[in-house]
Design an enzyme around this catalytic site. Structure first.
Site, mmCIF file in Angstrom:
data_model
loop_
_atom_site.group_PDB
_atom_site.id
_atom_site.type_symbol
_atom_site.label_atom_id
_atom_site.label_comp_id
_atom_site.label_asym_id
_atom_site.label_seq_id
_atom_site.Cartn_x
_atom_site.Cartn_y
_atom_site.Cartn_z
ATOM 1 N N CYS A 14 5.662 -45.266 -40.377
ATOM 2 C CA CYS A 14 6.721 -44.671 -40.881
ATOM 3 C C CYS A 14 8.376 -44.370 -41.297
ATOM 4 O O CYS A 14 9.011 -45.580 -40.191
ATOM 5 C CB CYS A 14 6.141 -43.481 -41.573
ATOM 6 S SG CYS A 14 6.864 -42.234 -40.179
ATOM 7 N N CYS A 17 9.969 -43.564 -37.693
ATOM 8 C CA CYS A 17 9.445 -44.740 -36.742
ATOM 9 C C CYS A 17 11.726 -45.486 -37.006
ATOM 10 O O CYS A 17 12.194 -45.604 -36.558
ATOM 11 C CB CYS A 17 8.801 -45.608 -37.385
ATOM 12 S SG CYS A 17 7.517 -44.652 -36.723
ATOM 13 N N ASP A 454 39.332 -56.929 -68.757
ATOM 14 C CA ASP A 454 39.973 -57.915 -67.791
ATOM 15 C C ASP A 454 39.452 -59.100 -69.409
ATOM 16 O O ASP A 454 39.008 -59.412 -69.882
ATOM 17 C CB ASP A 454 40.754 -58.748 -67.241
ATOM 18 C CG ASP A 454 41.203 -60.635 -66.710
ATOM 19 O OD1 ASP A 454 42.774 -59.616 -66.995
ATOM 20 O OD2 ASP A 454 41.010 -61.244 -66.701
ATOM 21 N N ASP A 654 37.371 -61.662 -63.047
ATOM 22 C CA ASP A 654 36.490 -63.248 -62.887
ATOM 23 C C ASP A 654 37.006 -63.349 -61.395
ATOM 24 O O ASP A 654 36.644 -64.210 -60.576
ATOM 25 C CB ASP A 654 37.967 -64.408 -63.425
ATOM 26 C CG ASP A 654 39.118 -63.976 -62.658
ATOM 27 O OD1 ASP A 654 39.924 -63.673 -61.884
ATOM 28 O OD2 ASP A 654 39.834 -64.607 -63.143
ATOM 29 N N ASP A 658 42.366 -59.917 -60.162
ATOM 30 C CA ASP A 658 41.591 -59.219 -60.934
ATOM 31 C C ASP A 658 41.531 -58.401 -59.656
ATOM 32 O O ASP A 658 40.734 -57.087 -60.044
ATOM 33 C CB ASP A 658 40.719 -59.045 -62.121
ATOM 34 C CG ASP A 658 41.304 -60.010 -63.017
ATOM 35 O OD1 ASP A 658 42.543 -59.176 -64.316
ATOM 36 O OD2 ASP A 658 40.814 -60.560 -63.436
#
Length: 766
Positions: A14, A17, A454, A654, A658
């Site tokens: 679970c 653990c 952009d 891109d 940027d």
């Protein structure tokens, strides 16, 4: 030296653990960071190899009751099965054995419940049919024999259920309460109470099912095993996206060495090798075409269904499929450096990350089990001492009610609510060319109310074409283009590259070389060619160098209204000409903007172009908010202004020039073809080379977060409803065990339903 690695961890039952492992390993000297994911069963480590080595870490995990191995060791030598598959097969075999052994006890409970069992066998009962029925009733009664039940229950409790005792021992050793501890306490209480009744109470033929609860303990263990097995199958399905990506990797490559073609294993391909690809074959690694042309299917990486034309000097990606041409390409990236390997690594890291909303579940799980133990104890105390007035012959009922509380409680559902949905959601994104780097960004993407685009390379294709050449002072078009191309040859700006490419195609053998070159970001370039001093750039740039631009305004205004970008050229301090370039608007741009506005998202266009040109382009696309004439270094400031107004801002670019603006935004979207820079820069990377993936990514984020919230809601509600019902005595332990298993499985199935949900609510090109 600081190292990063990932280990495959086995034996976790679970999410608590994973907390045990994290808390224990983080205390080892030299461990800088550790993140253990129950969903992916991986531990991501950052450690100083001068202070601790990997074997020490593995040994510590082993001492906690788990096992760990390097990911590259995961394939077992046993029939090529992965360790994960072997563990799942073991769990399946235990489930089958437990079911077979438990069946007689469950059958006895059912038959006894309907009054079919009988302790007296009378072979002289009237008629053959009567004798047959009496025989069945007598045999059914024999199933109630305490020795038979004790034998079966002991095998199931301590041999098949040993995994739960082992896990609980290590959990207590680490001072952490886990789900297995609840199972051990609950089943042990039912088992030892039944042993006590069988050995020290009424050992007579009247001893029957109503006095013993062996069937409860064995059935609980069987149902928990069933839940774990079904959960492991469902968890495996959540990681199918990674498996499908890994399967894309080609096994061999046809390499051309010394003019001889030979097929070699993909691991032996080196950078610089010339590789031959024929129609229908997978491209083995990343590279650049040096001869030939074809169309390539990149849908497995980008989600783009249409094949892409490829020719000389074009980049090809490993694992994409060559359709109908033969070409040779030079390998530029191999092994773990390829785009596919980067994508796999990115998706794995993202699936192992935690969304902020998961902190709710983590905190709840941490205090949940101690709370359940208190509630179970109170249940016993209230029933036995207050309701039954501590009558010892009625002690079995309070005990069974307390056992039901222990068994019905399920923190597993809480623990896997978030990671299960994240794994499926991010896997779904990868299949559609949408790479979400981590859970935090996925959660933030739901809250976006402002998107800034952009212009060049994002809203437009970035593939600028020269449309007009105007010359002054007796210069000829050809001479102007040759000089401009020589100056722009070493420029990285899209405008400069387009001018150079255009001139090269027309006057390839007449181009010159620049003696000196300098780029001034956001303004232009300067160069020296055969003693001529060249300036190329914006009107403002030439103004700064005192170039006479009288009479140029009408020409520039004309180009600007057409949405064209004008580049001015000056030679030796005099205006020589103007080169106009046009950029094609991306397909789907207009539709995408409309859809985003329907989602109540404000859209901005951010560009360094002058206001007139910017507005012209924005009008074609349908964007009302335009921020123009912004230098690259100032774009991040514009993003900050929007954030300061209280907006959750996404920046779409891109992924190259940027980068500062993308990094400043709450969410950075890098759009492109999966280049290293794009993958490195964006929080969400859109591998498709069009904008249709953008609304898909936002929709995917909202769908995934909706599933996470649904999972958490039902996990909390399940416990809020089930625990009081169990404490009130209306829930049999067997039914409680079934409910507990179902809660975890339902969370996984709800997460898996993401695979079938549509990402496109509007008509966008695939």
């Amino acid at each position: 030296m600081i190292k990063n690695t990932s280990l495959k961890v086995y034996g976790m039952t679970c999410t608590l653990c994973s907390i045990i492992i994290e808390s224990a390993v983080s205390e080892i000297q030299g461990i800088k960071k550790i993140n253990v994911s129950y969903s992916t069963e991986k531990a991501k480590l950052q450690y100083d190899d001068k202070e601790v080595n990997l074997d020490n870490i593995k040994e510590e995990i082993k001492l906690l009751g788990f096992s760990a191995e390097d990911l590259n060791e995961e394939i077992s030598k046993n029939n090529n099965l992965s360790r994960e598959q072997i563990e799942r097969n073991k769990l399946r075999n235990l489930l089958i054995i437990s079911t077979i052994l438990s069946f007689p006890l469950i059958l006895a409970m059912i038959l006894g419940g309907v009054g079919f069992c009988h302790s007296n066998y009378d072979p002289s009962s009237a008629g053959k049919w009567g004798t047959f029925v009496e025989t069945l009733r007598w045999k059914a009664w024999n199933l109630h024999n305490w020795k038979f039940q004790l034998t079966i229950a002991t095998i199931v409790q301590f041999i098949i259920g040993f995994r739960f005792y082992k896990s609980s021992f290590y959990a207590l050793k680490a001072k952490v309460f886990t789900m297995d501890l609840l199972v051990v306490i609950g089943t042990s209480a039912a088992y030892f109470y039944s042993v006590y009744i069988a050995l020290f109470k009424t050992l007579t033929y009247t001893l029957g099912m109503v006095n013993l609860y062996f069937e409860s303990s064995v059935t609980i263990i069987t149902l928990v095993l069933l839940g774990k097995y079904l959960e492991s199958i469902a968890k495996n399905k959540t990681s199918k996206a990674i498996e499908s990506l890994i399967k894309l990797k080609p096994k061999t490559a046809r390499v051309l060495r010394n003019n001889i073609e030979s097929d070699i294993p993909i691991e032996k391909v080196s950078v610089g090798d010339i590789i031959v690809v024929r129609p229908g074959e997978k491209i083995p690694v990343d590279g650049v075409i040096i001869s030939g042309n074809s169309t390539v299917d990149e849908s497995m990486l980008t989600g783009e269904s249409l094949p892409v034309e490829k020719k000389k000097d074009d980049f090809v990606t490993g694992a994409s499929i060559n359709k109908n041409g033969t070409f040779n390409f030079k390998a530029t990236k191999v092994g773990n450096e390829t785009v596919l390997s980067n994508i796999i690594s990115l998706v794995e890291d993202a699936q192992e990350s935690k969304a902020p909303i998961q902190k709710i579940a983590d905190k709840a799980s941490g205090i949940f089990i101690p709370t359940v133990l208190i509630v179970a104890t109170l249940t016993f105390v209230v029933w036995f001492f207050f309701i039954f007035d501590h009558q010892i012959f009625l002690i079995n009922l309070p005990m069974i009610y307390a056992v039901s509380v222990l068994v019905v409680s399920c923190p597993c559902a809480l623990g896997i609510a978030t990671p299960a949905a994240l794994m499926v959601g991010m896997g779904r994104g990868a299949e559609n060319g949408i790479l979400i780097k981590n859970g935090t960004k996925l959660e933030q993407a739901c809250k976006i109310n402002t998107i800034v685009f952009d212009k060049t390379g994002t809203l437009t294709t970035g593939k600028l074409e020269v449309t007009n050449v105007i010359t002054f002072n007796s210069n000829k078009d050809k001479d102007l283009l040759i000089i401009a191309a020589a100056a722009e040859k070493h420029s990285e700006h899209p405008l400069g590259q387009s001018i150079y490419k255009y001139a090269k195609e027309k006057f390839q053998n007449e181009l010159k070389e620049a003696d000196k070159f300098e780029a001034i970001p956001g303004k232009g370039i300067s160069a020296t060619i055969e003693n001529d001093y060249i300036l190329i750039g914006t009107k403002k740039f030439l103004d700064e160098h005192s170039i006479d631009l009288i009479g140029l305004n009408d020409t520039l205004t004309k180009f600007q209204k057409q949405g064209k970008t004008a580049v001015l050229v000056a030679i030796n301090g005099q205006l020589a000409g103007v080169i106009a370039l046009s950029d094609k608007i991306r397909d789907n741009s207009k539709e995408v903007i409309k859809y985003l506005e329907k989602m109540n998202i404000k859209v901005y266009m951010l560009t360094g172009d002058n206001k007139t040109t910017a507005i012209s382009v924005a009008n074609k696309i349908g964007i009302e908010n335009v921020i123009s004439e912004v230098q690259p270094e100032n774009k991040a400031d514009e993003i900050t202004k929007l954030k300061d107004e209280g907006n959750v801002v996404a920046m779409v670019g891109d992924g190259i020039n940027d980068a500062p603006a993308i990094a400043t935004a709450d969410i950075g979207f890098a759009i492109g073809t999966g280049t290293d820079v794009a993958i490195e820069t964006g929080d969400i990377v859109l591998l498709r080379d069009d904008l249709s993936a953008l609304p898909k990514s936002i929709k995917l984020s909202k769908m995934t977060m909706r599933k996470i919230k649904q999972n958490l809601f039902w996990a909390f509600v399940y416990n809020l409803i089930a625990i009081p019902i169990a404490a009130a005595g209306y829930l049999n332990p067997v039914v409680a065990a079934a409910c507990m298993s179902f809660s975890s499985i339902s969370v996984l199935l709800n997460s898996l339903s993401l695979k079938k949900m549509k990402l496109n609510p509007v008509k966008l090109t695939n």
